[in-house]
Design a protein around this motif. Sequence first.
Motif, PDB file in Angstrom:
ATOM      1  N   PRO A 161       9.914  52.877  -7.465  1.00 13.75           N
ATOM      2  CA  PRO A 161      10.651  53.753  -8.380  1.00 13.75           C
ATOM      3  C   PRO A 161      10.521  53.415  -9.856  1.00 13.75           C
ATOM      4  O   PRO A 161      10.657  54.301 -10.691  1.00 13.75           O
ATOM      5  CB  PRO A 161      12.108  53.585  -7.932  1.00 13.75           C
ATOM      6  N   THR A 162      10.241  52.161 -10.200  1.00 14.26           N
ATOM      7  CA  THR A 162      10.241  51.835 -11.626  1.00 14.26           C
ATOM      8  C   THR A 162       8.847  51.828 -12.248  1.00 14.26           C
ATOM      9  O   THR A 162       8.716  51.541 -13.428  1.00 14.26           O
ATOM     10  CB  THR A 162      10.905  50.467 -11.896  1.00 14.26           C
ATOM     11  N   SER A 163       7.824  52.157 -11.462  1.00 13.00           N
ATOM     12  CA  SER A 163       6.498  52.159 -12.084  1.00 13.00           C
ATOM     13  C   SER A 163       6.457  53.275 -13.124  1.00 13.00           C
ATOM     14  O   SER A 163       6.917  54.388 -12.875  1.00 13.00           O
ATOM     15  CB  SER A 163       5.399  52.323 -11.030  1.00 13.00           C
ATOM     16  N   GLY A 164       5.950  52.951 -14.280  1.00 15.93           N
ATOM     17  CA  GLY A 164       5.913  53.937 -15.367  1.00 15.93           C
ATOM     18  C   GLY A 164       7.138  53.898 -16.273  1.00 15.93           C
ATOM     19  O   GLY A 164       7.160  54.566 -17.297  1.00 15.93           O
ATOM     20  N   GLN A 170      13.699  50.185 -16.765  1.00 12.37           N
ATOM     21  CA  GLN A 170      13.660  49.475 -15.477  1.00 12.37           C
ATOM     22  C   GLN A 170      15.002  48.820 -15.212  1.00 12.37           C
ATOM     23  O   GLN A 170      15.530  48.868 -14.107  1.00 12.37           O
ATOM     24  CB  GLN A 170      12.565  48.403 -15.479  1.00 12.37           C
ATOM     25  N   GLN A 171      15.574  48.221 -16.259  1.00 15.97           N
ATOM     26  CA  GLN A 171      16.867  47.569 -16.115  1.00 15.97           C
ATOM     27  C   GLN A 171      17.977  48.590 -15.841  1.00 15.97           C
ATOM     28  O   GLN A 171      18.845  48.356 -15.000  1.00 15.97           O
ATOM     29  CB  GLN A 171      17.177  46.729 -17.372  1.00 15.97           C
ATOM     30  N   ASP A 175      20.291  48.466 -12.515  1.00 18.57           N
ATOM     31  CA  ASP A 175      21.756  48.517 -12.570  1.00 18.57           C
ATOM     32  C   ASP A 175      22.292  49.700 -11.756  1.00 18.57           C
ATOM     33  O   ASP A 175      23.303  49.592 -11.085  1.00 18.57           O
ATOM     34  CB  ASP A 175      22.247  48.628 -14.023  1.00 18.57           C
ATOM     35  N   TYR A 176      21.578  50.814 -11.851  1.00 18.93           N
ATOM     36  CA  TYR A 176      21.990  52.000 -11.103  1.00 18.93           C
ATOM     37  C   TYR A 176      21.927  51.732  -9.586  1.00 18.93           C
ATOM     38  O   TYR A 176      22.856  52.063  -8.851  1.00 18.93           O
ATOM     39  CB  TYR A 176      21.094  53.195 -11.479  1.00 18.93           C
ATOM     40  N   ILE A 177      20.856  51.092  -9.147  1.00 18.92           N
ATOM     41  CA  ILE A 177      20.704  50.767  -7.716  1.00 18.92           C
ATOM     42  C   ILE A 177      21.834  49.838  -7.261  1.00 18.92           C
ATOM     43  O   ILE A 177      22.411  50.017  -6.190  1.00 18.92           O
ATOM     44  CB  ILE A 177      19.323  50.102  -7.448  1.00 18.92           C
ATOM     45  N   LYS A 178      22.148  48.865  -8.113  1.00 19.77           N
ATOM     46  CA  LYS A 178      23.239  47.941  -7.755  1.00 19.77           C
ATOM     47  C   LYS A 178      24.557  48.688  -7.573  1.00 19.77           C
ATOM     48  O   LYS A 178      25.328  48.386  -6.673  1.00 19.77           O
ATOM     49  CB  LYS A 178      23.404  46.880  -8.841  1.00 19.77           C
ATOM     50  N   VAL A 197      13.451  43.500  -6.679  1.00 17.94           N
ATOM     51  CA  VAL A 197      13.720  43.242  -5.264  1.00 17.94           C
ATOM     52  C   VAL A 197      14.746  42.120  -5.123  1.00 17.94           C
ATOM     53  O   VAL A 197      15.716  42.234  -4.374  1.00 17.94           O
ATOM     54  CB  VAL A 197      12.407  42.898  -4.532  1.00 17.94           C
ATOM     55  N   GLU A 198      14.531  41.053  -5.885  1.00 14.87           N
ATOM     56  CA  GLU A 198      15.467  39.928  -5.835  1.00 14.87           C
ATOM     57  C   GLU A 198      16.871  40.349  -6.276  1.00 14.87           C
ATOM     58  O   GLU A 198      17.863  39.890  -5.734  1.00 14.87           O
ATOM     59  CB  GLU A 198      14.976  38.778  -6.727  1.00 14.87           C
ATOM     60  N   ALA A 199      16.918  41.233  -7.271  1.00 20.11           N
ATOM     61  CA  ALA A 199      18.216  41.638  -7.820  1.00 20.11           C
ATOM     62  C   ALA A 199      18.983  42.577  -6.892  1.00 20.11           C
ATOM     63  O   ALA A 199      20.205  42.642  -6.963  1.00 20.11           O
ATOM     64  CB  ALA A 199      18.019  42.314  -9.178  1.00 20.11           C
ATOM     65  N   THR A 200      18.283  43.311  -6.053  1.00 24.52           N
ATOM     66  CA  THR A 200      18.982  44.379  -5.333  1.00 24.52           C
ATOM     67  C   THR A 200      19.000  44.248  -3.804  1.00 24.52           C
ATOM     68  O   THR A 200      19.921  44.750  -3.176  1.00 24.52           O
ATOM     69  CB  THR A 200      18.348  45.755  -5.666  1.00 24.52           C
ATOM     70  N   CYS A 201      17.998  43.616  -3.222  1.00 25.03           N
ATOM     71  CA  CYS A 201      17.816  43.766  -1.768  1.00 25.03           C
ATOM     72  C   CYS A 201      18.588  42.763  -0.919  1.00 25.03           C
ATOM     73  O   CYS A 201      18.752  41.615  -1.285  1.00 25.03           O
ATOM     74  CB  CYS A 201      16.341  43.680  -1.416  1.00 25.03           C
TER      75      CYS A 201
END
Length: 320
Positions: A161-164, A170-171, A175-178, A197-201
């Motif tokens: 999702p954050t490519s581009g 990206q941050q 934050d939105y995913i969290k 991945v580390e931040a969310t999964c």
Amino acid sequence: MGTKEINLIEVDDLTKDYGHGRGVFDVTFNVKEGEVFGFLGPNGAGKSTTIRHIMGFSKPQKGQTRILGMESFGNYFRFLGDVGYLPGEIVLPEGLTGWEFLQMMGDLRNLHDNTRLKMLLERFKLNPKGETKRMSLGDKRKLAIVAAFMNDPKVLILDEPTSGLDPVMQQVFIDYIKEEKKRGKTILLSSHMFNEVEATCDRIAIIKDGRIVSMFDANSIKHNENKNFFIKFKKKDEFDKFLKLLPVSKKRKIKVSKPYINKIDKNSKSLIAYCNDKDINQLVPLLSDYQIETFSENKVTLQDYFMQFYREDKNFGGVF
Ligand SMILES: Nc1ncnc2c1ncn2[C@@H]1O[C@H](COP(=O)(O)OP(=O)(O)OP(=O)(O)O)[C@@H](O)[C@H]1O
Ligand SMILES: [Mg+2]
């Protein structure tokens, strides 16, 4: 006692053989309700292929994928309203403005309330006024993000999702995913970005050459005390002798507690030994009988672990 765990995404023995070793083979994993599942793998590993099957765009040759308990293939319009999908490659219809595209996507899902749409536009700093084909790469990605999330779906399926997106965006996305995770959403996230991945999964699977090669709890990395020790010997005979003391492993396992040798370089009389902190007394005292030139330690991070699959380093057995 506790609530029953429900798998909202199920991939059972999925196989799609494109020939010449390409495709996905016997891929199996589940994503539980409320879980954020990371799907990592190098280019061409099979992430998008797996995700396209989960979305029901492609029919499995063998095995099955289910989403919200329904077989994916043939049921797209039944689960569409509950699933937000962000494709790896954004292809927008031509001749529409961003607004018209959002309107079209909203109509498809019978969306009447624009509160969330407005919040997302603000948050991702997107003005969808212009024509989609003239949008920058980042704006196209943002438009797809807004379109995927505007009806507040229960399940999010995000293919890189954050490519581009630039680092700030990206941050914003992480934050939105969290937040979505806190709100109980079930999320499948394919990625190359270790930080996101580390931040969310909660759980992570690594896919390589179409097969899942590793699956583990994210906590096992965050709290891992596994280390790789680089040890260089002064004397060749001592080096040879030491090699016989510990097992040599080329296997990629997730949990091994006993020390073992990961990598050997005979020319430089050096090796890399893997050891968990709690077993350090099984490694370090051994060294007292030897003349050591260099000794250093490195914590095994997700990035280290993941990089071995990129590098195709067959001798490295990085382990958590
Ligand atoms: N429709 C298709 N026909 C033939 N081969 C395909 C098709 N789709 C994918 N492949 C092949 O299957 C393999 C997996 O591709 P896939 O797009 O799933 O990888 P990926 O993990 O998403 O990679 P990336 O990180 O580059 O997005 C690749 O070798 C690719 O060339
Ligand atoms: Mg892909």
